[in-house]
Design a protein around this motif. Structure first.
Motif, PDB file in Angstrom:
ATOM      1  N   HIS A 117      39.715   6.164  51.015  1.00  0.00           N
ATOM      2  CA  HIS A 117      41.106   5.704  50.502  1.00  0.00           C
ATOM      3  C   HIS A 117      40.849   5.530  48.917  1.00  0.00           C
ATOM      4  N   SER A 118      39.591   5.367  48.419  1.00  0.00           N
ATOM      5  CA  SER A 118      39.655   4.914  47.105  1.00  0.00           C
ATOM      6  C   SER A 118      38.318   5.498  46.350  1.00  0.00           C
ATOM      7  N   LYS A 119      38.218   5.010  44.951  1.00  0.00           N
ATOM      8  CA  LYS A 119      36.724   5.261  44.699  1.00  0.00           C
ATOM      9  C   LYS A 119      36.424   3.946  43.867  1.00  0.00           C
ATOM     10  N   LEU A 120      35.198   3.523  44.097  1.00  0.00           N
ATOM     11  CA  LEU A 120      34.581   2.254  43.491  1.00  0.00           C
ATOM     12  C   LEU A 120      33.285   2.461  42.535  1.00  0.00           C
ATOM     13  N   ASN A 121      33.480   1.784  41.590  1.00  0.00           N
ATOM     14  CA  ASN A 121      31.971   1.716  40.932  1.00  0.00           C
ATOM     15  C   ASN A 121      31.174   0.940  41.686  1.00  0.00           C
ATOM     16  N   ARG A 122      29.719   1.292  41.269  1.00  0.00           N
ATOM     17  CA  ARG A 122      28.623   0.700  41.788  1.00  0.00           C
ATOM     18  C   ARG A 122      28.269  -0.362  41.128  1.00  0.00           C
ATOM     19  N   PRO A 123      27.573  -1.514  41.663  1.00  0.00           N
ATOM     20  CA  PRO A 123      27.364  -1.703  42.774  1.00  0.00           C
ATOM     21  C   PRO A 123      28.594  -2.186  43.660  1.00  0.00           C
ATOM     22  N   CYS A 124      28.479  -1.863  44.969  1.00  0.00           N
ATOM     23  CA  CYS A 124      29.682  -2.183  45.788  1.00  0.00           C
ATOM     24  C   CYS A 124      29.259  -2.440  47.081  1.00  0.00           C
ATOM     25  N   PHE A 125      30.340  -3.056  47.871  1.00  0.00           N
ATOM     26  CA  PHE A 125      29.840  -3.399  49.577  1.00  0.00           C
ATOM     27  C   PHE A 125      31.024  -2.665  50.253  1.00  0.00           C
ATOM     28  N   VAL A 126      30.624  -1.682  51.184  1.00  0.00           N
ATOM     29  CA  VAL A 126      31.743  -1.056  52.054  1.00  0.00           C
ATOM     30  C   VAL A 126      31.329  -1.290  53.694  1.00  0.00           C
ATOM     31  N   SER A 127      32.539  -1.391  54.391  1.00  0.00           N
ATOM     32  CA  SER A 127      32.515  -1.907  55.811  1.00  0.00           C
ATOM     33  C   SER A 127      33.601  -1.037  56.270  1.00  0.00           C
ATOM     34  N   ALA A 128      33.726  -1.222  57.544  1.00  0.00           N
ATOM     35  CA  ALA A 128      34.828  -0.335  58.239  1.00  0.00           C
ATOM     36  C   ALA A 128      36.105  -0.438  57.695  1.00  0.00           C
ATOM     37  N   ASN A 129      36.590  -1.636  57.525  1.00  0.00           N
ATOM     38  CA  ASN A 129      37.799  -1.717  56.925  1.00  0.00           C
ATOM     39  C   ASN A 129      37.943  -2.402  55.685  1.00  0.00           C
ATOM     40  N   ASN A 173      27.759   6.427  57.299  1.00  0.00           N
ATOM     41  CA  ASN A 173      28.577   7.305  58.037  1.00  0.00           C
ATOM     42  C   ASN A 173      28.266   7.494  59.491  1.00  0.00           C
ATOM     43  N   LEU A 174      27.338   8.007  59.908  1.00  0.00           N
ATOM     44  CA  LEU A 174      26.729   8.120  60.982  1.00  0.00           C
ATOM     45  C   LEU A 174      26.941   7.128  62.083  1.00  0.00           C
ATOM     46  N   LEU A 175      26.698   5.878  61.782  1.00  0.00           N
ATOM     47  CA  LEU A 175      26.780   4.561  62.480  1.00  0.00           C
ATOM     48  C   LEU A 175      28.163   3.970  62.676  1.00  0.00           C
ATOM     49  N   LEU A 176      29.044   4.410  61.441  1.00  0.00           N
ATOM     50  CA  LEU A 176      30.513   4.030  61.532  1.00  0.00           C
ATOM     51  C   LEU A 176      31.387   5.044  62.434  1.00  0.00           C
ATOM     52  N   GLY A 177      31.062   6.277  62.570  1.00  0.00           N
ATOM     53  CA  GLY A 177      31.359   7.164  63.336  1.00  0.00           C
ATOM     54  C   GLY A 177      31.216   6.555  64.950  1.00  0.00           C
ATOM     55  N   ASP A 178      29.986   6.001  65.152  1.00  0.00           N
ATOM     56  CA  ASP A 178      29.434   5.444  66.551  1.00  0.00           C
ATOM     57  C   ASP A 178      30.340   4.318  66.932  1.00  0.00           C
ATOM     58  N   LEU A 179      31.041   3.856  66.024  1.00  0.00           N
ATOM     59  CA  LEU A 179      31.871   2.499  66.000  1.00  0.00           C
ATOM     60  C   LEU A 179      30.974   1.581  65.922  1.00  0.00           C
ATOM     61  N   ARG A 180      29.882   1.585  65.335  1.00  0.00           N
ATOM     62  CA  ARG A 180      28.928   0.359  65.324  1.00  0.00           C
ATOM     63  C   ARG A 180      29.715  -0.497  64.050  1.00  0.00           C
ATOM     64  N   LYS A 181      29.179  -1.737  64.004  1.00  0.00           N
ATOM     65  CA  LYS A 181      29.700  -2.855  62.847  1.00  0.00           C
ATOM     66  C   LYS A 181      28.777  -2.865  61.860  1.00  0.00           C
ATOM     67  N   VAL A 182      28.990  -1.884  61.039  1.00  0.00           N
ATOM     68  CA  VAL A 182      27.770  -1.578  59.905  1.00  0.00           C
ATOM     69  C   VAL A 182      28.496  -2.125  58.577  1.00  0.00           C
ATOM     70  N   GLY A 183      27.629  -2.245  57.656  1.00  0.00           N
ATOM     71  CA  GLY A 183      28.028  -2.649  56.112  1.00  0.00           C
ATOM     72  C   GLY A 183      26.979  -1.964  55.313  1.00  0.00           C
ATOM     73  N   LEU A 184      27.324  -1.400  54.065  1.00  0.00           N
ATOM     74  CA  LEU A 184      26.826  -0.717  53.190  1.00  0.00           C
ATOM     75  C   LEU A 184      26.810  -1.405  51.765  1.00  0.00           C
ATOM     76  N   LEU A 185      25.705  -1.893  51.486  1.00  0.00           N
ATOM     77  CA  LEU A 185      25.475  -2.368  50.150  1.00  0.00           C
ATOM     78  C   LEU A 185      24.750  -1.396  49.173  1.00  0.00           C
ATOM     79  N   LEU A 186      25.573  -0.746  48.331  1.00  0.00           N
ATOM     80  CA  LEU A 186      25.023   0.189  47.155  1.00  0.00           C
ATOM     81  C   LEU A 186      24.928  -0.385  46.001  1.00  0.00           C
ATOM     82  N   LEU A 187      23.599  -0.325  45.590  1.00  0.00           N
ATOM     83  CA  LEU A 187      23.230  -0.927  44.253  1.00  0.00           C
ATOM     84  C   LEU A 187      23.268   0.191  43.340  1.00  0.00           C
TER      85      LEU A 187
END
Length: 120
Positions: free
Chosen positions: A25-37, A106-120
């Protein structure tokens, strides 16, 4: 690098480049944190700054069990002290290069896992 969108209702990674990522739904500059919601840009620049105090405000919005840290073009790793601190916080942590981190997220999110991504 382009990724396949899996679910329009969550923050799947569409693409990543040297300075930003595009999510469903959007574009983020790095570093950023992304979770399911949730997704937000963060002020951290250094892998050594990651700890409970930094992560708590991010994971309280959308609880996660696993944190994937994208460390750039090559994998870098947390110190043993950081690993212990985050495991006591109840988080599993994996560090990998950005491309692998986004694909794994993306793979874990597709499996409905509670996952977060911190991209430096």
């Amino acid at each position: 690098m382009e990724f396949t969108q899996q679910n329009a209702n969550t923050n799947t990674i569409i693409s990543v480049d040297e300075s930003s990522i595009t999510i469903s739904h959007s574009k983020l500059n790095r570093p950023c944190f992304v979770s399911a919601n949730n997704a937000s840009e963060v002020s951290i620049k250094n892998l050594g700054d990651i700890g409970k105090e930094f992560l708590f405000p991010l994971v309280v919005k959308d609880p996660i069990d696993l944190l994937i840290i994208g460390t750039g073009n090559s994998p870098k790793f947390l110190s043993p002290k950081q690993q212990i601190e985050l495991s006591e916080f109840g988080l599993g942590v994996e560090c990998m290069n950005n491309s692998s981190a986004c694909s794994s997220f993306n793979l874990l999110l597709g499996d409905l896992r509670k996952v977060g991504l911190l991209l430096l």
